[in-house]
Every structure is written in structure tokens, then in C-alpha cells.
Design an enzyme around this catalytic site. Sequence first.
Site, mmCIF file in Angstrom:
data_model
loop_
_atom_site.group_PDB
_atom_site.id
_atom_site.type_symbol
_atom_site.label_atom_id
_atom_site.label_comp_id
_atom_site.label_asym_id
_atom_site.label_seq_id
_atom_site.Cartn_x
_atom_site.Cartn_y
_atom_site.Cartn_z
ATOM 1 N N LYS A 272 0.654 -1.054 -0.045
ATOM 2 C CA LYS A 272 0.172 0.025 -0.107
ATOM 3 C C LYS A 272 0.926 1.373 0.087
ATOM 4 O O LYS A 272 2.085 1.166 0.395
ATOM 5 C CB LYS A 272 -1.031 0.028 1.305
ATOM 6 C CG LYS A 272 -1.918 -1.016 1.438
ATOM 7 C CD LYS A 272 -2.818 -0.966 2.599
ATOM 8 C CE LYS A 272 -3.909 -1.928 2.580
ATOM 9 N NZ LYS A 272 -4.938 -1.658 1.734
ATOM 10 N N ARG A 346 -10.459 -11.687 1.890
ATOM 11 C CA ARG A 346 -11.094 -12.605 1.173
ATOM 12 C C ARG A 346 -10.326 -13.998 1.043
ATOM 13 O O ARG A 346 -11.132 -14.941 1.353
ATOM 14 C CB ARG A 346 -11.650 -12.210 -0.222
ATOM 15 C CG ARG A 346 -10.500 -12.256 -1.107
ATOM 16 C CD ARG A 346 -10.800 -11.454 -2.545
ATOM 17 N NE ARG A 346 -10.776 -10.063 -2.189
ATOM 18 C CZ ARG A 346 -11.319 -9.086 -3.096
ATOM 19 N NH1 ARG A 346 -11.569 -9.419 -4.376
ATOM 20 N NH2 ARG A 346 -11.562 -7.968 -2.890
#
Length: 487
Positions: A272, A346
Site C-alpha cells: 500500500k 477474502r
Amino acid sequence: MKIKATIQNIADNAADLLIVGHFQDQTDNALITALGSELSAQLSQRLANADFTGKNGESLTLYNDKGQHIMIVGLGKNDKLTQTALYDISHKASATAAKTRCKTVATYLLSDTFESIDADQAVKLVVLGSSHGEYRYEDTKNFKEDNKHNLDTLEVFADENLHTYINQAKAMAEGVTAARHLGNNPPNIANPKYIAKFAEQIANKYDNVELDVLNHKQMKKMGMGALLAVGQGSHNKPKMVVLKYTGTDKKQAPVALVGKGITFDTGGISLKPGANMDEMKYDMCGAASVIGAFVAIAEMQLDINLLTIVPAVENMPDGKAYRPGDVITSYSGKTIEVLNTDAEGRMILCDALTYAQEFKPEVILDLATLTGACVVALGHQASAVMTKTDGLAQDVIQAGLQVHDRAWELPLWDEYQKQLDTSFADMQNIGGFPAGTITAGCFLSRFTEGQKWAHIDIAGTAWNNKKEGATGRPVAMLTQYLINQAG
């Protein structure tokens, strides 16, 4: 802060601060009159001079000869009062009280009858708003004695037939506070081991709660490849925290709550941007929410069986970290091509959802700060609900409306599934730019086939700005859903 119901007359209440509502254009106020002619005269004079009109957002503080603070808060026009307004009024009053020397507060907002809000809803809005308003994070701060948070008791006046709802709201507030505590703590403290220790404290508090914690060696032996892949770059080893609450016949299938517990998310190899990366401590707010709901249910001893599963993992880049291009075998046996290691939530959820099904739950809800696309779609007002089970989304949404913790349904149409297709595995872990929130839900749906299941993306609701931090949402919505399920 301790919260308790009271039916005590306002004139006899010895709390340091009394909160009284006043509608716009209201000519007199029975509660103020009951506190004495002097206060009644003061209020009348303020109204006559238009120093205070009762408009929403206004407040006025008076003092009686006992040294009590009398906070009069404007409620606006009765037929225009909304759930949002009542919650915000309660929040602001409590936050103001917390900044004073007062230790005990009694709110008489529920002495009024609201034309547009049901009494049971009003109770929960007042209690939840008040609890949220007095909260202040103090875990890693040093305070001078005169700057400490003083407020320790809130009395809520209501008719005795509403005390059940006060007790429910009190339990919800405790769950919200627990979730905010977990979300706000820094990642060097709130790591997977800390989550497991926090769950242990809960299990030790209640006789009908059991705890099981799977370590990384156990999960490796079981074949939880997707979860372990995310955690393999971190020194802090993953944990699978399983809390079980038995509130009714053990033969009754439990409701399962699964919460994403990424205790810190660097993005892994798909790193990020550095700016605001500190906010990724909130990536475990799904875990915080389901633990908070568990606390609320255990506190009120609800007649339901509840299973709460938290995959607690840290996503870090190092020489052992999983990479874009890797193909991972999940606990279900399905293979996943990793295109972005920052789509890690996920990955841990799919193994946790598969594991949850071994307990044969009646319904499964998973909670996750899963996609930035959810914030783009719904902002910070509503969580996103996705499901293929008829009626389940409406049950969740209705529960949220009851406690002003709102959600909105997004579709899980089969047409979106093709965005997960790949030549190298059963699926890839991202669906590309269009409909990012929905394709994340589609990914999880592949691991919940045949189950009564809903996915709730809380990326926009679980935390706000750096000043407020974790909001504790959607603990109230989850708790109300479980109350409704228990009948």
C-alpha cells in the site's frame, strides 16, 4: 460507564447532571417545573429572550441550589424528530457531560413521547448514542488526574415496560465499546495473540461460553492454505479464534458470525502507499464487530446459540510472503490465483467460512472491511449486504433500521462471477476495477454454496477518521438481528 434504568422522579434524582429534552415552540416543561420554580423561571426567561428555542442542536445548562447541572437539549419539532437526530442529540449531550466534573448523569429524554419514533427504538437510540458519546480511548495514553474521564454512571429514565429494551441496549453498548477497544488499539499490541487473549477473557467471564484457538501448525495440518498464505510473511503467527455461546438447547443449530481479523495490513508484496497506512490497524474491525456482538449476546444471555469465528492474521511483506502469481489451495480444496496480495481479506475469510460450515450453522454472516470500493459506493452511512438467500438481506437491513445502524443490499448476480475467471486456477482473488465490492462478495459466495449466508462489507462504517477511530459498527445491527432471530 455503567448504564442502568430508573423510574425515579427527576426532583428526587441526585445525579450530578440531569438531561432534559425540550421541543421547539414548547411553552412549558413539566420536568423543569418539577425541579423548582427558580429553574422554571430561568427557562421561561431564556425562551422569552430567544436565548434558547428548542431547535435541534441547541442546548442550555442551568444550575439548581443543590449544585446539579440541568442540561436542556433542543429536540426540534416533535413530528420532525428522526432517529438520526435523537441519536445525535443523545451523543452530543453525553459527550458534553463527559467533559465536565460530573460522575453521574441521568437522562430524562425518554420522558417525552415521540410522534415519529417507537418507544423501544427511542430507548436504544438514547442508550447507544449516550454510550458512544462518552467513550474516549485511553488505553495507551497518560492522563493527569484532573484530566481523566470522570463519567461512570448513566441512569436512563423510562417506564418499567421499557426496561427490557434498556437492558438490550446496555448490552449492545458494551459490545460496541469492546469493538472500539479492539479496533483502536495499535497493531503492535492488538496482534493475533492479543485477539486470542481478549477472547479468553470473554470465555472466562461466562459459564456458557467456550473458546477454541487454532494455531498455525494446526491450521497447516488441516490444510488452510489461503489463510496461512496471507500470514506467512509476518513474525506474528496467525490464530483462528472460535467462541461458542450456548443460550438454548444444544441441538439447535447456531448462528455463525465470521469476522475478518487482519490486525495490520501493509498490502504485502502489493504494498500500500505509505500515506495513511497507519489506518490499516482498522482492518480487523470485522473481527472486532463479531466479538462485540458476541459480548452483547453473552451479556444479555439471549436464548440463542452463537458461533463466532475470527481468523486473526497480519499481512506483511518479507522473503517468505506470498506473491502475485502464486496459486494457493484453500481449505475447501479450491485453488486461487493471487493477482494482488492486498486482496487478503477474502483469502482468510474463505478458509474461515469453510471451517464454519463444519459446525452446521443455521445461517452464516461474515463481516469485513473488505473493499475501498464499498466506501465509494455507500460512503460512511451504510454497510453493504450481499447474499443469494431470499429474505436474508432484508432481515439484516431491518435489524439495522431498528437501531439506526443501517445497511444496503448490493446484487450478487451471476454475471459478475466471470470477472474472477482465470486460466491458471479455479478462480483469481480479484475481479478488477468494475464492481469491486460485488466481485469480492462473488469470491466468497464460491465458498458458501448451499448455505444460508450473507456477506457484509463494513469498510465505510467500521471506522471513521483518526479522531473518532473505530465506531463499533455494526455491532448494534448484528445484535438486533440475533435478538430478532431468537424471537
